[in-house]
Design a protein around this motif. Structure first.
Motif, short mmCIF file in Angstrom:
data_model
loop_
_atom_site.label_atom_id
_atom_site.label_comp_id
_atom_site.label_asym_id
_atom_site.label_seq_id
_atom_site.Cartn_x
_atom_site.Cartn_y
_atom_site.Cartn_z
N GLY A 99 -3.41 19.07 3.23
CA GLY A 99 -3.44 20.27 2.41
C GLY A 99 -3.26 21.51 3.27
O GLY A 99 -2.71 22.51 2.81
N ASN A 100 -3.68 21.42 4.51
CA ASN A 100 -3.46 22.53 5.46
C ASN A 100 -1.97 22.50 5.87
O ASN A 100 -1.50 21.49 6.41
CB ASN A 100 -4.36 22.35 6.67
CG ASN A 100 -4.32 23.55 7.60
OD1 ASN A 100 -3.26 24.12 7.84
ND2 ASN A 100 -5.47 23.91 8.14
N PRO B 252 -1.48 19.19 16.73
CA PRO B 252 -1.44 19.86 15.42
C PRO B 252 -2.66 19.55 14.54
O PRO B 252 -3.01 20.35 13.67
CB PRO B 252 -0.14 19.34 14.79
CG PRO B 252 0.73 19.05 15.98
CD PRO B 252 -0.21 18.47 17.00
N GLN B 253 -3.31 18.40 14.77
CA GLN B 253 -4.52 18.08 14.01
C GLN B 253 -5.68 19.01 14.37
O GLN B 253 -6.68 19.08 13.65
CB GLN B 253 -4.94 16.63 14.25
CG GLN B 253 -3.92 15.63 13.74
CD GLN B 253 -4.38 14.20 13.96
OE1 GLN B 253 -4.22 13.68 15.08
NE2 GLN B 253 -4.96 13.58 12.94
N GLY C 130 5.39 17.16 11.65
CA GLY C 130 4.91 17.48 10.30
C GLY C 130 4.98 16.33 9.33
O GLY C 130 5.00 16.53 8.12
N VAL C 131 5.01 15.11 9.87
CA VAL C 131 5.12 13.91 9.03
C VAL C 131 3.77 13.20 8.95
O VAL C 131 3.08 13.05 9.97
CB VAL C 131 6.20 12.96 9.60
CG1 VAL C 131 6.25 11.65 8.82
CG2 VAL C 131 7.57 13.65 9.59
N VAL D 179 -6.97 12.75 7.05
CA VAL D 179 -6.87 12.29 5.66
C VAL D 179 -8.18 11.61 5.27
O VAL D 179 -8.50 10.53 5.76
CB VAL D 179 -5.67 11.32 5.48
CG1 VAL D 179 -5.60 10.82 4.04
CG2 VAL D 179 -4.37 12.01 5.87
N ASP D 180 -8.93 12.26 4.37
CA ASP D 180 -10.27 11.76 3.99
C ASP D 180 -10.21 10.88 2.74
O ASP D 180 -11.01 11.05 1.83
CB ASP D 180 -11.22 12.94 3.76
CG ASP D 180 -11.53 13.68 5.04
OD1 ASP D 180 -11.62 13.03 6.10
OD2 ASP D 180 -11.66 14.92 4.98
#
Ligand code: FHF
Ligand code: ZN
Length: 187
Positions: A11-12, A64-65, A164-165, A117-118
């Motif tokens: 979502g970010n 990026p995370q 970004g994948v 990813v939760d």
């Protein structure tokens, strides 16, 4: 120290950006970031520390995370066998690049998850079974290695974050468990 609070979640929009290459020779800042990323993976795989710090176990992490748009990944794949430990892949990689890959594809039989990813996303994440990779190591030295099976899958998951994948982009939308002929399922 990096904890789960430092990891951004789906979502970010930062998770969908293409990250920038780092300059070589590496800056002290980028070297330190790589060390902290590797420390996170070690902590996350240590049952005591993971419990104390509330960490999900991870085998890889991409800058990026952490909302840092740089082409830096850390991978720490533990040895499965305690009696006969095989050499494990453990490295911080700067500007990693897939130079070539096998025709054969592979996926993890259990599917994949992600620290960003939760939720559980079912399905096979189809990737290349073998890759030839170049990267700059923590000492600033250019490396070229071949990886296959699980290690190749982990590195592809991390490099995807630099582009970004997300892992679920590779899951068949109609049938998450559909597989073309010849895809290796890694159990
Ligand atoms: C993981 N965890 O590391 C997963 C998630 C296939 O971008 O695989 O989101 F801790 C990086 C032994 C075996 C010990 C497995 C790449 C998955 C990358 C991190 N844990 C594990 C272990 C694990 C993601 N990620 C489920 C968190
Ligand atoms: Zn991930």
């Amino acid at each position: 120290m990096i904890t789960m609070d430092d990891i951004i979640r789906e979502g970010n929009p930062a998770l969908r950006a293409v990250a920038k290459e780092v300059s070589v020779p590496l800056s002290d800042e980028d070297i330190k970031l790589g060390e902290e990323m590797m420390e996170f993976l070690h902590n996350s795989q240590d049952p005591i520390k993971a419990e104390e710090l509330g960490l999900r176990g991870g085998v890889g992490l991409a800058a990026p995370q952490l909302d840092i748009s740089k082409r830096i990944i850390a991978v720490h794949v533990p040895s499965g066998d305690l009696e006969n430990p095989e050499p494990t892949l453990s490295a911080v990689m700067y500007n990693p690049k897939i130079l070539s890959h096998s025709v054969q594809d592979a996926c993890l039989g259990e599917g994949e998850g992600c620290l960003s990813v939760d939720r559980e996303v079912p399905g096979y994440v189809v990737r290349h079974n073998k890759i030839t990779l170049s990267y700059v190591d923590a000492a600033g030295v250019k490396q070229k290695i071949r990886l296959k099976n699980y290690e190749a899958i982990v590195v592809q998951h991390e490099i995807d974050h630099l582009n970004g994948v997300m892992f679920y982009d590779h899951i068949n939308q109609e049938n998450p468990y559909a597989l073309k002929d010849g895809v290796l399922v890694i159990e």
